[in-house]
Design a protein around this motif. Sequence first.
Motif, PDB file in Angstrom:
ATOM      1  N   UNK A  94      11.894 -12.852 -10.911  1.00 22.21           N
ATOM      2  CA  UNK A  94      13.052 -13.603 -10.429  1.00 22.21           C
ATOM      3  C   UNK A  94      13.362 -13.229  -8.980  1.00 22.21           C
ATOM      4  N   UNK A  95      14.390 -13.836  -8.453  1.00 25.52           N
ATOM      5  CA  UNK A  95      14.736 -13.651  -7.047  1.00 25.52           C
ATOM      6  C   UNK A  95      15.046 -12.188  -6.725  1.00 25.52           C
ATOM      7  N   UNK A  96      15.742 -11.521  -7.636  1.00 24.94           N
ATOM      8  CA  UNK A  96      16.137 -10.124  -7.390  1.00 24.94           C
ATOM      9  C   UNK A  96      14.925  -9.202  -7.355  1.00 24.94           C
ATOM     10  N   UNK A  97      14.010  -9.378  -8.303  1.00 27.81           N
ATOM     11  CA  UNK A  97      12.822  -8.506  -8.347  1.00 27.81           C
ATOM     12  C   UNK A  97      11.893  -8.791  -7.171  1.00 27.81           C
ATOM     13  N   UNK A  98      11.751 -10.062  -6.816  1.00 31.82           N
ATOM     14  CA  UNK A  98      10.919 -10.382  -5.658  1.00 31.82           C
ATOM     15  C   UNK A  98      11.523  -9.826  -4.380  1.00 31.82           C
ATOM     16  N   UNK A  99      12.843  -9.828  -4.278  1.00 30.54           N
ATOM     17  CA  UNK A  99      13.500  -9.279  -3.093  1.00 30.54           C
ATOM     18  C   UNK A  99      13.215  -7.790  -2.963  1.00 30.54           C
ATOM     19  N   UNK A 100      13.230  -7.087  -4.098  1.00 30.55           N
ATOM     20  CA  UNK A 100      12.928  -5.645  -4.048  1.00 30.55           C
ATOM     21  C   UNK A 100      11.484  -5.420  -3.590  1.00 30.55           C
ATOM     22  N   UNK A 101      10.578  -6.233  -4.123  1.00 30.44           N
ATOM     23  CA  UNK A 101       9.169  -6.039  -3.771  1.00 30.44           C
ATOM     24  C   UNK A 101       8.906  -6.384  -2.303  1.00 30.44           C
ATOM     25  N   UNK A 102       9.450  -7.496  -1.840  1.00 33.00           N
ATOM     26  CA  UNK A 102       9.229  -7.868  -0.437  1.00 33.00           C
ATOM     27  C   UNK A 102       9.866  -6.857   0.515  1.00 33.00           C
ATOM     28  N   UNK A 103      10.981  -6.270   0.098  1.00 30.75           N
ATOM     29  CA  UNK A 103      11.606  -5.225   0.921  1.00 30.75           C
ATOM     30  C   UNK A 103      10.724  -3.987   0.979  1.00 30.75           C
ATOM     31  N   UNK A 104      10.077  -3.661  -0.141  1.00 34.16           N
ATOM     32  CA  UNK A 104       9.188  -2.488  -0.173  1.00 34.16           C
ATOM     33  C   UNK A 104       8.039  -2.647   0.815  1.00 34.16           C
ATOM     34  N   UNK A 105       7.553  -3.874   0.986  1.00 42.29           N
ATOM     35  CA  UNK A 105       6.436  -4.122   1.898  1.00 42.29           C
ATOM     36  C   UNK A 105       6.855  -3.903   3.356  1.00 42.29           C
ATOM     37  N   UNK A 106       8.134  -4.035   3.646  1.00 39.13           N
ATOM     38  CA  UNK A 106       8.614  -3.940   5.023  1.00 39.13           C
ATOM     39  C   UNK A 106       8.650  -2.504   5.560  1.00 39.13           C
ATOM     40  N   UNK A 107       8.538  -1.516   4.670  1.00 42.83           N
ATOM     41  CA  UNK A 107       8.484  -0.124   5.136  1.00 42.83           C
ATOM     42  C   UNK A 107       7.067   0.173   5.610  1.00 42.83           C
ATOM     43  N   UNK A 108       6.929   0.586   6.865  1.00 44.22           N
ATOM     44  CA  UNK A 108       5.619   0.771   7.483  1.00 44.22           C
ATOM     45  C   UNK A 108       5.097   2.186   7.215  1.00 44.22           C
ATOM     46  N   UNK A 109       4.802   2.433   5.950  1.00 42.61           N
ATOM     47  CA  UNK A 109       4.393   3.767   5.504  1.00 42.61           C
ATOM     48  C   UNK A 109       2.895   3.969   5.724  1.00 42.61           C
ATOM     49  N   UNK A 110       2.494   3.991   6.969  1.00 48.32           N
ATOM     50  CA  UNK A 110       1.071   4.027   7.325  1.00 48.32           C
ATOM     51  C   UNK A 110       0.561   5.471   7.360  1.00 48.32           C
ATOM     52  N   UNK A 111      -0.610   5.677   6.758  1.00 51.06           N
ATOM     53  CA  UNK A 111      -1.340   6.940   6.914  1.00 51.06           C
ATOM     54  C   UNK A 111      -2.496   6.698   7.873  1.00 51.06           C
ATOM     55  N   UNK A 112      -2.548   7.474   8.958  1.00 47.68           N
ATOM     56  CA  UNK A 112      -3.565   7.268   9.988  1.00 47.68           C
ATOM     57  C   UNK A 112      -4.774   8.173   9.797  1.00 47.68           C
ATOM     58  N   UNK A 113      -4.519   9.446   9.605  1.00 44.96           N
ATOM     59  CA  UNK A 113      -5.567  10.422   9.325  1.00 44.96           C
ATOM     60  C   UNK A 113      -4.922  11.592   8.612  1.00 44.96           C
ATOM     61  N   UNK A 114      -5.745  12.499   8.145  1.00 39.95           N
ATOM     62  CA  UNK A 114      -5.221  13.604   7.346  1.00 39.95           C
ATOM     63  C   UNK A 114      -4.086  14.334   8.075  1.00 39.95           C
ATOM     64  N   UNK A 115      -2.924  14.339   7.458  1.00 35.79           N
ATOM     65  CA  UNK A 115      -1.766  15.021   8.016  1.00 35.79           C
ATOM     66  C   UNK A 115      -1.020  14.223   9.063  1.00 35.79           C
ATOM     67  N   UNK A 116      -1.485  13.003   9.353  1.00 31.74           N
ATOM     68  CA  UNK A 116      -0.837  12.183  10.378  1.00 31.74           C
ATOM     69  C   UNK A 116      -0.404  10.862   9.733  1.00 31.74           C
ATOM     70  N   UNK A 117       0.908  10.672   9.651  1.00 35.59           N
ATOM     71  CA  UNK A 117       1.424   9.463   9.019  1.00 35.59           C
ATOM     72  C   UNK A 117       2.713   9.008   9.660  1.00 35.59           C
ATOM     73  N   UNK A 118       3.598   8.490   8.829  1.00 30.66           N
ATOM     74  CA  UNK A 118       4.873   7.948   9.313  1.00 30.66           C
ATOM     75  C   UNK A 118       6.005   8.547   8.472  1.00 30.66           C
ATOM     76  N   UNK A 119       6.354   9.796   8.714  1.00 30.43           N
ATOM     77  CA  UNK A 119       7.333  10.481   7.856  1.00 30.43           C
ATOM     78  C   UNK A 119       8.693   9.801   7.793  1.00 30.43           C
ATOM     79  N   UNK A 120       9.157   9.234   8.891  1.00 32.11           N
ATOM     80  CA  UNK A 120      10.463   8.577   8.865  1.00 32.11           C
ATOM     81  C   UNK A 120      10.448   7.350   7.953  1.00 32.11           C
TER      82      UNK A 120
END
Length: 512
Positions: free
Chosen positions: A55-81
Amino acid sequence: MWANLPRILTLVVRGFVLTLAVLTAVVVIRTVTFPSYQTSPPECKTTDPDFIPADEERLARFTSAIQFQTVSYERGVGTPQELAKFVRFIQKSFPTVHSSPMVRRDVVGNYSLLYRVEGSDASLQPYMLASHLDVVPITEEANWEAPPFSGQLKDGYIYGRGTIDAKHSLMGSLEALEFLLSRRHQPKRTLYLAFGHDEETGGHFGAKVIGDVLTQRGEKIAFILDEGSPVGDGLAPGVSKLLALVSVAEKGFLQLRLEVNEEGGHASMPRSESAIGILSKAISKLEDNPHPNMFGTGPEARMMEYVATEMTLPYRILASNLWLFSPLVAWVYSRKPQTNAFARTTTALTRFNAGVKDNVISPEAVAVIDHRIHPMSSVEEVMEFDRKVINDPRVKLNVINNRPPSPTSPYGKDSPTYMMLQETIQQIYPDALVTPTFMVANTDTRHYLNLSSAIYRFNPYVMTPSDLPRFHGVNERISVQNYERVMNFYYHLIVNMDKPLELKRHGHEDEL
């Protein structure tokens, strides 16, 4: 002697014809009588009272989760914030989970999440559902149909990095648990949810810490399910139905640094051989002499047998009679890179460095080889094979990194955990065929091997051949229908685990 030659030839021909007739009869009988490995559990329907709609509420939660740029670049180097913000978002988004007295939540390794959902029957061994919070970096952003961290809904698809790797399983399992607890249901069997934060760079600070925590607690897990192979549509020749691939093992890997040091000098006075030439010959030998074809020694053969009864006739004959046709199938597998990876240990040249100036003979040449090791082979066997093929002491082999193949988890009708997983899949995908296979890549399960002997890797969404480039690539996306299936898959899995591991099924006549 010559007088008896016609009689001898006649006997030889008769023997050949008789042998051929017997083989043909055996092949036909096995093809006709080959058993089915599939099940027919009650189907999950949208009209069921415990169906979880996207439903709209669950899709909103999922699409919001995608907006966090939780990128891992290399070992020990990521996006902690970004990880910290995503962790807070998860806590806020699932209030029932995070307020339930049955749920213990631990943040480990600074950002990874470990949930324990207390079961009502302490005599039952717990199980674990795993995923991860991080994603790989963006490539070719200009070619995306929607911004890669937008979570944009377009034409029935949700676009963004992490939609299929692997925030779908993270959010889907939490949605299932939130739904279950909101119905005031306590599972009988204790459940763990484990979400590492650096899977894309090896899981050394996330899943490894989770594994250490559970080991220190003395936990032994009945089975573990992590991300893995998908439900394939059109991924296997001879199969018209969906094919749900459950990985029961992972390939190992061995990264080797090959180095040659020879006398350098001015290009005007070259020696008969150079460091670059010597190393080039070694690389050429490795590429011209692939590791042995091991088709039939591991789960890759069972992958065909488990769907043999549903294949078109030529493929059905082959799959039902691998005792005879295995060499032929092995040869066919070796013809394409996608299938060759299932048949043997692979060899990939990933780096070649040499030379400093156009008119200077380089005294050093270095190359890196990446091997992905077949589940039935070992690091030691791969090293020994390479040394024999190169056969040149001037080429030094040094190990950069290595990991042996994972143990193969139990599967088939004698494994209650596998059959429980299979029947759950077929509740969500009633027309799908379920078959064991192995991963050619690696997951966080490498850090959980001491916790359980039954570890499975599976993604409960449909993937077509055209979708494969989206994985870690451009325009990663998941359909709304697929995400809905993901939520319901995890819900049914949790409910099915309320039953003893004796191949019993969850039917909708059983109200929670």
